[in-house]
Design an enzyme around this catalytic site. Structure first.
Site, PDB file in Angstrom:
ATOM      1  N   GLU A   1       0.847  -1.186   0.000  1.00  0.00           N
ATOM      2  CA  GLU A   1       0.000   0.000   0.000  1.00  0.00           C
ATOM      3  C   GLU A   1       0.889   1.245   0.000  1.00  0.00           C
ATOM      4  O   GLU A   1       1.795   1.363   0.830  1.00  0.00           O
ATOM      5  CB  GLU A   1      -0.924   0.005   1.216  1.00  0.00           C
ATOM      6  CG  GLU A   1      -1.910  -1.151   1.231  1.00  0.00           C
ATOM      7  CD  GLU A   1      -2.784  -1.189   2.464  1.00  0.00           C
ATOM      8  OE1 GLU A   1      -3.662  -2.067   2.530  1.00  0.00           O
ATOM      9  OE2 GLU A   1      -2.595  -0.352   3.364  1.00  0.00           O
TER      10      GLU A   1
ATOM     11  N   ARG B   1       2.288  22.757   9.567  1.00  0.00           N
ATOM     12  CA  ARG B   1       2.007  21.502   8.881  1.00  0.00           C
ATOM     13  C   ARG B   1       1.044  20.690   9.740  1.00  0.00           C
ATOM     14  O   ARG B   1       1.384  20.241  10.838  1.00  0.00           O
ATOM     15  CB  ARG B   1       3.303  20.723   8.646  1.00  0.00           C
ATOM     16  CG  ARG B   1       4.244  21.409   7.646  1.00  0.00           C
ATOM     17  CD  ARG B   1       3.625  21.509   6.273  1.00  0.00           C
ATOM     18  NE  ARG B   1       4.592  21.887   5.244  1.00  0.00           N
ATOM     19  CZ  ARG B   1       4.291  21.987   3.959  1.00  0.00           C
ATOM     20  NH1 ARG B   1       3.044  21.765   3.537  1.00  0.00           N
ATOM     21  NH2 ARG B   1       5.217  22.341   3.080  1.00  0.00           N
TER      22      ARG B   1
ATOM     23  N   ALA C   1       9.139  24.908  -1.522  1.00  0.00           N
ATOM     24  CA  ALA C   1       8.923  23.668  -2.252  1.00  0.00           C
ATOM     25  C   ALA C   1       7.464  23.573  -2.665  1.00  0.00           C
ATOM     26  O   ALA C   1       6.611  24.296  -2.157  1.00  0.00           O
ATOM     27  CB  ALA C   1       9.317  22.456  -1.396  1.00  0.00           C
TER      28      ALA C   1
ATOM     29  N   GLU D   1       7.070  28.082  -7.935  1.00  0.00           N
ATOM     30  CA  GLU D   1       6.958  27.966  -6.483  1.00  0.00           C
ATOM     31  C   GLU D   1       7.773  29.046  -5.775  1.00  0.00           C
ATOM     32  O   GLU D   1       7.325  29.620  -4.782  1.00  0.00           O
ATOM     33  CB  GLU D   1       7.408  26.578  -6.023  1.00  0.00           C
ATOM     34  CG  GLU D   1       6.439  25.454  -6.365  1.00  0.00           C
ATOM     35  CD  GLU D   1       5.138  25.534  -5.588  1.00  0.00           C
ATOM     36  OE1 GLU D   1       5.083  26.263  -4.569  1.00  0.00           O
ATOM     37  OE2 GLU D   1       4.167  24.886  -5.998  1.00  0.00           O
TER      38      GLU D   1
ATOM     39  N   GLU E   1       5.584  31.595  -3.503  1.00  0.00           N
ATOM     40  CA  GLU E   1       5.720  31.494  -2.051  1.00  0.00           C
ATOM     41  C   GLU E   1       6.579  32.603  -1.459  1.00  0.00           C
ATOM     42  O   GLU E   1       6.355  33.010  -0.316  1.00  0.00           O
ATOM     43  CB  GLU E   1       6.288  30.126  -1.667  1.00  0.00           C
ATOM     44  CG  GLU E   1       5.350  28.972  -1.995  1.00  0.00           C
ATOM     45  CD  GLU E   1       5.837  27.655  -1.438  1.00  0.00           C
ATOM     46  OE1 GLU E   1       6.959  27.607  -0.878  1.00  0.00           O
ATOM     47  OE2 GLU E   1       5.103  26.649  -1.572  1.00  0.00           O
TER      48      GLU E   1
ATOM     49  N   GLU F   1       6.998   9.450  -4.369  1.00  0.00           N
ATOM     50  CA  GLU F   1       7.356  10.858  -4.545  1.00  0.00           C
ATOM     51  C   GLU F   1       8.851  11.046  -4.810  1.00  0.00           C
ATOM     52  O   GLU F   1       9.687  10.439  -4.139  1.00  0.00           O
ATOM     53  CB  GLU F   1       6.971  11.666  -3.311  1.00  0.00           C
ATOM     54  CG  GLU F   1       7.327  13.142  -3.424  1.00  0.00           C
ATOM     55  CD  GLU F   1       6.972  13.940  -2.183  1.00  0.00           C
ATOM     56  OE1 GLU F   1       7.077  15.178  -2.238  1.00  0.00           O
ATOM     57  OE2 GLU F   1       6.601  13.326  -1.164  1.00  0.00           O
TER      58      GLU F   1
ATOM     59  N   GLU G   1      -4.939  30.572  -2.294  1.00  0.00           N
ATOM     60  CA  GLU G   1      -5.965  30.854  -1.298  1.00  0.00           C
ATOM     61  C   GLU G   1      -5.865  29.848  -0.146  1.00  0.00           C
ATOM     62  O   GLU G   1      -5.774  28.638  -0.369  1.00  0.00           O
ATOM     63  CB  GLU G   1      -7.349  30.777  -1.934  1.00  0.00           C
ATOM     64  CG  GLU G   1      -8.472  31.158  -0.991  1.00  0.00           C
ATOM     65  CD  GLU G   1      -9.834  31.124  -1.655  1.00  0.00           C
ATOM     66  OE1 GLU G   1     -10.830  31.334  -0.945  1.00  0.00           O
ATOM     67  OE2 GLU G   1      -9.893  30.880  -2.879  1.00  0.00           O
TER      68      GLU G   1
END
Length: 202
Positions: free
Chosen positions: A41, A67, A79, A95, A99, A122, A141
């Site tokens: 998984e 986070r 990032a 980015e 940011e 990833e 947003e």
């Protein structure tokens, strides 16, 4: 390169477990090298970039962002994930601008990072940027973060003390140290235009 066929698993089937706004989770059935079957998984991820922005005074551009999974504010390099069909450099440029508000005169591709190999595919591309000029941020947003700068020594101290625990930022700090020592070389180029769509590496 050594023969690794005795370690490889053969995919047999896939079931989708979750397709959310951000996460896509699947369960693969695989045949192990010994012949038995097992399940794996993991999260499918479109890929991401991290930018190590170098200011003219030697400081680096960092962010402080809450986070939710960690329930903490984390110190990180800028990032973000790739949009569909977006190239790696184009994502890094976007980015950094969105940011932090910075644009860079020169870019250098450093390498790649696989932060969670046990449960996600990833890959994060690591970019260096220099010749920074400030501008207005273009946050999404609902996106809230503070932008600040620090010396490489300060960042290294935070990594050592545990104030910085974000994986990509720890790796970015290692890259930065080795580049500054002259042990790892970068190839800088004035990349103003974005690469072709779908380009995932320089």
């Amino acid at each position: 390169m050594n023969d690794d066929s005795h370690l490889r698993e053969t995919p047999l089937a896939r079931a989708e477990l979750l397709r959310g706004h951000f996460l896509h989770v699947v369960r693969d059935t695989v045949r192990l090298p010994g012949g038995r079957e097992a399940t794996r998984e993991y999260v499918l991820h479109p890929g991401a970039v991290m930018v190590i922005g170098l200011l003219d005074d030697g400081r680096v551009v960092l962010e402080r962002q809450f986070r939710h999974p960690m329930q903490a504010v984390m110190i990180e390099f800028p990032a973000g994930k790739l949009d569909a069909g977006e190239g790696s450099l184009a994502c890094a440029q976007r980015e950094l601008l969105e940011e932090t508000g910075y644009r860079a005169r020169e870019w250098a591709f450093a390498g790649r990072l696989a932060p969670t190999i046990a449960y996600s595919d990833e890959i994060i591309d690591i970019w260096f940027a220099r010749g920074l000029t400030p501008g207005e941020r273009q946050l999404d947003e609902g996106e809230h973060l503070d932008v600040f700068s620090a010396t490489p020594a300060e960042l290294q101290a935070w990594c050592f003390s545990g104030e910085v625990i974000d994986c990509k930022t720890l790796i970015g700090s290692m890259w930065l140290q080795n580049v500054q020592r002259g042990e790892w070389a970068l190839e800088w180029s004035p990349r103003q235009a974005a690469p072709d769509a779908g380009q995932s590496a320089p």
